[in-house]
Design a protein around this motif. Structure first.
Motif, PDB file in Angstrom:
ATOM      1  N   GLU A 220      63.311  16.396  17.105  1.00 58.20           N
ATOM      2  CA  GLU A 220      63.918  15.052  17.160  1.00 58.20           C
ATOM      3  C   GLU A 220      63.145  14.104  16.771  1.00 58.20           C
ATOM      4  O   GLU A 220      63.477  13.110  16.305  1.00 58.20           O
ATOM      5  N   TYR A 221      61.711  14.509  16.560  1.00 60.70           N
ATOM      6  CA  TYR A 221      60.740  13.578  16.195  1.00 60.70           C
ATOM      7  C   TYR A 221      59.809  14.058  15.093  1.00 60.70           C
ATOM      8  O   TYR A 221      58.650  14.090  15.291  1.00 60.70           O
TER       9      TYR A 221
ATOM     10  N   VAL B  57      62.989   7.104  20.213  1.00 63.44           N
ATOM     11  CA  VAL B  57      63.271   8.347  21.013  1.00 63.44           C
ATOM     12  C   VAL B  57      63.151   8.111  22.567  1.00 63.44           C
ATOM     13  O   VAL B  57      61.904   7.224  23.045  1.00 63.44           O
ATOM     14  N   LEU B  58      63.927   8.462  23.370  1.00 63.15           N
ATOM     15  CA  LEU B  58      63.812   8.360  24.815  1.00 63.15           C
ATOM     16  C   LEU B  58      63.030   9.884  25.144  1.00 63.15           C
ATOM     17  O   LEU B  58      63.831  10.642  25.399  1.00 63.15           O
ATOM     18  N   PHE B  59      61.801   9.713  25.457  1.00 60.86           N
ATOM     19  CA  PHE B  59      61.036  10.895  25.962  1.00 60.86           C
ATOM     20  C   PHE B  59      61.279  11.404  27.363  1.00 60.86           C
ATOM     21  O   PHE B  59      60.974  10.318  28.460  1.00 60.86           O
ATOM     22  N   LYS B  60      61.572  12.319  27.851  1.00 59.25           N
ATOM     23  CA  LYS B  60      61.689  12.857  28.977  1.00 59.25           C
ATOM     24  C   LYS B  60      60.363  13.567  29.517  1.00 59.25           C
ATOM     25  O   LYS B  60      60.128  14.598  28.999  1.00 59.25           O
TER      26      LYS B  60
ATOM     27  N   ALA C  79      66.435  20.273  22.832  1.00 55.91           N
ATOM     28  CA  ALA C  79      67.038  18.798  22.297  1.00 55.91           C
ATOM     29  C   ALA C  79      67.877  19.378  21.008  1.00 55.91           C
ATOM     30  O   ALA C  79      69.011  19.679  21.184  1.00 55.91           O
TER      31      ALA C  79
ATOM     32  N   ARG D 164      54.532  22.640  26.324  1.00 56.81           N
ATOM     33  CA  ARG D 164      55.188  22.500  27.792  1.00 56.81           C
ATOM     34  C   ARG D 164      55.831  23.854  28.332  1.00 56.81           C
ATOM     35  O   ARG D 164      55.835  24.039  29.358  1.00 56.81           O
TER      36      ARG D 164
ATOM     37  N   VAL E 220      62.400  21.778  27.529  1.00 59.12           N
ATOM     38  CA  VAL E 220      63.335  20.992  27.014  1.00 59.12           C
ATOM     39  C   VAL E 220      64.311  21.479  25.805  1.00 59.12           C
ATOM     40  O   VAL E 220      63.583  22.144  24.746  1.00 59.12           O
TER      41      VAL E 220
ATOM     42  N   LEU F 181      69.290  18.243  26.587  1.00 55.18           N
ATOM     43  CA  LEU F 181      69.638  16.933  26.345  1.00 55.18           C
ATOM     44  C   LEU F 181      70.946  17.062  25.254  1.00 55.18           C
ATOM     45  O   LEU F 181      71.027  17.369  24.171  1.00 55.18           O
TER      46      LEU F 181
HETATM   47  N1  LIG Z   1      63.270  13.286  24.073  1.00 56.44           N
HETATM   48  C1  LIG Z   1      62.718  14.323  24.575  1.00 56.44           C
HETATM   49  N2  LIG Z   1      61.978  14.061  25.506  1.00 56.44           N
HETATM   50  C2  LIG Z   1      61.027  15.434  25.907  1.00 56.44           C
HETATM   51  N3  LIG Z   1      60.934  16.401  25.073  1.00 56.44           N
HETATM   52  C3  LIG Z   1      61.735  16.506  23.966  1.00 56.44           C
HETATM   53  N4  LIG Z   1      61.555  17.439  23.023  1.00 56.44           N
HETATM   54  C4  LIG Z   1      62.575  17.156  22.146  1.00 56.44           C
HETATM   55  N5  LIG Z   1      62.969  15.722  22.274  1.00 56.44           N
HETATM   56  C5  LIG Z   1      62.429  15.523  23.609  1.00 56.44           C
END
Ligand SMILES: Nc1ncnc2[nH]cnc12
Ligand SMILES: O=P(O)(O)OC[C@H]1O[C@H](OP(=O)(O)OP(=O)(O)O)[C@H](O)[C@@H]1O
Length: 178
Positions: free
Chosen positions: A103-104, A26-29, A130, A66, A128, A158
């Motif tokens: 996503e996770y 996972v690439l977290f933003k 996703a 968030r 976000v 995303l």
């Molecule tokens: N890759 C991601 N980065 C930040 N927040 C998220 N929420 C779901 N996927 C994310």
């Protein structure tokens, strides 16, 4: 309010990529640098609220955790109330409940049954978009309560996760995309 290209640059400058968080692949933003800068934070809140200023919004729903950070100031900008959608087990009174995939992982969220009055015009705000699971759950919670969803607005979409595909019945808008 900055022009679109400037807004995009402000947002992108305030988001950093953290690889393999919270799990491998996972690439977290991470939006915390943006939140820490008062000019960027004010700019983003104004941009999220802007399209809805004349929209008669009664309540802004924020999605834990968030989403709360952005939704509460957006509610103030719109002279609307703030309603939290929380992870399961956190709200004290009677709730509606929805489960979904992230996503996770998976999650269950809740909203108080009396948080929104039938017919209320509701804007949903998150950081976000996703896979769209969280947004879908929030829309369904608001509709269970009899509210009208006037929009789902996020800071960052995303696009490669195609979350909009789960929200084709909602006016989705994102300030920027990755
Ligand atoms: N890759 C991601 N980065 C930040 N927040 C998220 N929420 C779901 N996927 C994310
Ligand atoms: O479109 P989706 O695939 O549903 O993902 C988007 C959601 O994922 C993140 O929340 P998270 O559940 O990680 O909780 P947090 O805000 O408490 O960090 C983010 O803040 C959104 O709410």
């Amino acid at each position: 309010m900055p022009a679109d290209a400037d807004l995009d640059a402000v947002i992108k400058a305030g988001i950093r990529d953290i690889p393999d968080f919270p799990s491998e692949g996972v690439l977290f933003k991470d939006i915390t640098p943006l939140l820490a800068d008062p000019v960027s934070l004010r700019t983003v809140v104004a941009a999220l609220a802007g399209p809805h200023r004349a929209g008669g919004v009664d309540a802004v729903v924020g999605l834990e955790a968030r989403g709360f950070i952005l939704a509460a100031p957006v509610a103030l900008e719109l002279d609307a109330g703030f309603v939290p959608v929380r992870k399961a087990g956190k709200l004290p009174a009677e709730t509606y409940r929805e489960s979904y995939h992230l996503e996770y992982g998976t999650a269950t969220v809740e909203m108080h049954v009396d948080a929104i009055a039938p017919g209320d015009r509701v804007l949903i705000v998150d950081d976000v978009l996703a896979t769209g699971g969280t947004g879908r759950a929030a829309v369904d919670l608001v509709r269970k309560a009899g509210g009208t969803v006037v929009g789902f607005s996020v800071l960052l979409e995303l696009g490669f996760l195609s979350g909009r595909g789960k929200l084709t019945d909602v006016d989705v808008s994102a300030l920027t995309a990755a």
